[in-house]
Design an enzyme around this catalytic site. Structure first.
Site, short mmCIF file in Angstrom:
data_model
loop_
_atom_site.label_atom_id
_atom_site.label_comp_id
_atom_site.label_asym_id
_atom_site.label_seq_id
_atom_site.Cartn_x
_atom_site.Cartn_y
_atom_site.Cartn_z
N HIS A 1 -7.65 -4.97 -1.48
CA HIS A 1 -6.29 -4.26 -1.07
C HIS A 1 -5.63 -4.96 -0.13
O HIS A 1 -6.35 -5.48 1.14
CB HIS A 1 -6.66 -2.68 -0.75
CG HIS A 1 -5.40 -1.78 -0.44
ND1 HIS A 1 -4.67 -1.48 -1.57
CD2 HIS A 1 -5.05 -1.15 0.52
CE1 HIS A 1 -3.86 -0.74 -1.18
NE2 HIS A 1 -4.02 -0.58 0.22
N GLU B 1 -9.64 -4.35 -6.08
CA GLU B 1 -9.06 -3.34 -5.19
C GLU B 1 -9.23 -1.86 -5.97
O GLU B 1 -8.93 -1.76 -7.08
CB GLU B 1 -7.84 -3.59 -4.75
CG GLU B 1 -6.56 -3.41 -5.61
CD GLU B 1 -5.19 -3.41 -4.64
OE1 GLU B 1 -4.86 -2.28 -4.29
OE2 GLU B 1 -4.55 -4.42 -4.95
N SER C 1 0.70 -1.27 0.03
CA SER C 1 0.01 -0.08 0.05
C SER C 1 0.74 1.24 -0.05
O SER C 1 1.45 1.28 -0.71
CB SER C 1 -0.93 -0.04 1.25
OG SER C 1 -1.85 0.99 1.09
#
Length: 301
Positions: A276, A246, A152
């Site tokens: 995600h 995602e 991320s």
């Protein structure tokens, strides 16, 4: 570039509802960042299930506190330098210890997680400077064999670090591993809105908040903030994994496209129906498959 779609069933709805209940509303955008951090920490405690055995020790590199994880069976002298996610505002080496322990176990390598400074107290480039300091404190022989990884925001930060190292003509890592990387804080990817219904926590308003915290006085298109807009030439071999459902899917796809256009050896693996950073959810079959794929990719370097 290898664009490798892998199909898996959707995560169970009950599990997603449990994640929402776990936060108790404390991840709401109007809550203080201190409460958001506490809720995020409690949320990721769920990922400790079945964490493989490993040793944990604090260490300091370049003046930055770190956490070092050593799996029970070391199979390689490679090091993994892992940059945790959390939107540049949340998370720590401790919240991401379960995920990194699983990766380290599969690779058979020790991993170091920097405790970089977080926004909004410390906007960009504070976190970038911290990870660079950790990297530069490593022996050159370690750097040459190391894998720089992150998920991320940590994936975006790892990519920005690699670009900074290249520009400074410093030793680059042997490879980059980016899990659901957030590479564009201008939020121009179409998937942010198109796939929003599938995500548990990530929606445009929250991403806007975290992007503003991290960018601070810098433009969101500054490559230090959004490495998608940086130069990809000269970067090391790169593995990018993303979930097919995602919201940051386009961040991963466009980063892979830019890397390919720049002549980088890049592999993009898309795991259909996943959201995600699905790799952090130990109950998912896709997570185990993806982590094994990371280990296989690193073994081929």
């Amino acid at each position: 570039m290898s664009d490798d779609p892998r199909s898996f069933g959707r995560p169970r709805r009950a599990g997603l509802d449990k994640l929402r209940r776990r936060t108790g509303g404390r991840m709401a955008l109007d809550r203080p960042v201190s409460e958001q951090r506490e809720a995020f920490t409690q949320l990721l405690e769920l990922t400790q299930i079945g964490m493989p055995d490993h040793q944990v020790e604090p260490r300091e590199l370049g003046g930055v506190a770190c956490l070092r994880l050593t799996p029970r069976a070391l199979q390689t002298t490679r090091e993994i330098i892992y940059v945790h996610g959390g939107g540049y505002s949340l998370g720590s080496p401790h919240t991401h210890r379960p995920l990194v322990a699983r990766v380290a176990h599969q690779v058979g390598a020790a991993a170091t997680l920097p405790s970089y400074r977080l926004a909004p107290e410390h906007p960009c480039p504070a976190g970038l400077d911290d990870v660079l300091a950790v990297w530069r404190a490593l022996p050159r022989s370690t750097q040459a064999q190391a894998i720089l990884a992150g998920d991320s925001a940590g994936g975006g930060l790892a990519l920005a670090v690699a670009m900074a190292l290249r520009d400074a003509r410093d030793q680059l890592p042997a490879g980059l591993v980016l899990l659901s990387p957030w590479t564009d804080l201008s939020l121009s990817g179409a998937s942010i809105d198109a796939l929003a219904e599938h995500e548990v926590l990530l929606q445009r308003p929250g991403l806007e908040l975290m992007a503003g915290r991290y960018a601070g006085s810098l433009s969101r298109e500054d490559p230090r903030v959004s490495p998608l807009f940086g130069r990809f030439e000269g970067l090391p071999p790169t593995l990018i994994q993303a979930g097919g459902h995602e919201v940051l899917l386009d961040d991963a796809r466009r980063a892979a496209d830019n890397a390919l256009a720049a002549g980088v050896a890049v592999e993009l693996q898309i795991y259909e129906n996943q959201v995600h950073v699905f790799q952090a959810t130990p109950m998912l079959e896709a997570a185990a498959v993806a982590i094994k794929a990371i280990a296989h990719w690193i073994a081929t370097l």
